[in-house]
Design a protein around this motif. Structure first.
Motif, short mmCIF file in Angstrom:
data_model
loop_
_atom_site.label_atom_id
_atom_site.label_comp_id
_atom_site.label_asym_id
_atom_site.label_seq_id
_atom_site.Cartn_x
_atom_site.Cartn_y
_atom_site.Cartn_z
N THR A 1 0.81 -1.22 0.00
CA THR A 1 0.00 0.00 0.00
C THR A 1 0.84 1.27 0.00
O THR A 1 0.30 2.35 -0.23
N LYS A 2 2.14 1.14 0.29
CA LYS A 2 3.04 2.31 0.36
C LYS A 2 2.62 3.30 1.45
O LYS A 2 2.86 4.50 1.35
N VAL A 3 1.96 2.80 2.49
CA VAL A 3 1.52 3.65 3.59
C VAL A 3 2.73 4.15 4.38
O VAL A 3 3.75 3.46 4.48
N CYS B 1 -6.22 1.41 2.97
CA CYS B 1 -5.95 0.17 2.22
C CYS B 1 -5.00 -0.75 2.98
O CYS B 1 -5.09 -1.97 2.86
N GLN C 1 -5.79 7.45 2.24
CA GLN C 1 -6.19 6.28 1.45
C GLN C 1 -5.23 5.12 1.61
O GLN C 1 -5.65 3.97 1.70
N ALA C 2 -3.94 5.39 1.67
CA ALA C 2 -2.96 4.30 1.84
C ALA C 2 -3.16 3.61 3.19
O ALA C 2 -3.07 2.38 3.29
#
Length: 144
Positions: free
Chosen positions: A41-43, A64, A60-61
């Motif tokens: 997710t690249k959070v 997800c 959003q990250a």
């Protein structure tokens, strides 16, 4: 901060149900799932840490990430729908199953899309299972 503590908070079902001790195998799986979901997710991991303490960001990250993590645990499907049978099956024997399932029922919410749905569910679980952290954050917001 202890990653296992943070992970146990993220895994709201487990923490909502009981403060169980995880086996070494479970810990490894949780940590691996967390890392996999961060990569997918690249959070920003800082957002996860804040959420672990009850500070939820509309990102959003992060939403997800939450869906990814719950899905890897089997608690939700691709559509973000809670798999109550899986949750019930994974409840530890010492858990108050009735109370845990009542919270699951209370937190059946629908978001704008699957990531948002699971994120809203997670926030609801957190509020019902960590009222002491929620209260602290609300008091901090009042002072700010």
């Amino acid at each position: 901060m202890n990653h296992l503590l943070k992970v146990s908070v993220v895994l709201a079902f487990a923490s909502l149900i009981s403060c169980q001790d995880f086996t070494e195998e479970q810990r490894k799986k949780i940590i691996q799932n967390r890392q996999d979901c961060i990569e997918e997710t690249k959070v920003n991991p800082e957002l996860i840490e804040k959420a672990d303490l009850g500070e939820f960001t509309e990102d959003q990250a992060l939403k997800c990430f939450t869906k990814c993590f719950y899905q890897k645990a089997g608690f939700v499907n691709e559509k973000g729908e809670v798999q109550k049978d899986v949750v019930e099956a994974k409840l530890p024997p010492q858990a108050d199953k009735k109370k845990a399932l009542e919270i699951v029922d209370k937190c059946e919410v629908k978001g704008k899309e699957p990531c948002d749905t699971v994120y809203q569910i997670h926030k609801c679980y957190f509020e019902h299972t960590h009222p002491e952290l929620q209260q602290g954050n609300k008091e901090g917001e009042k002072r700010a």
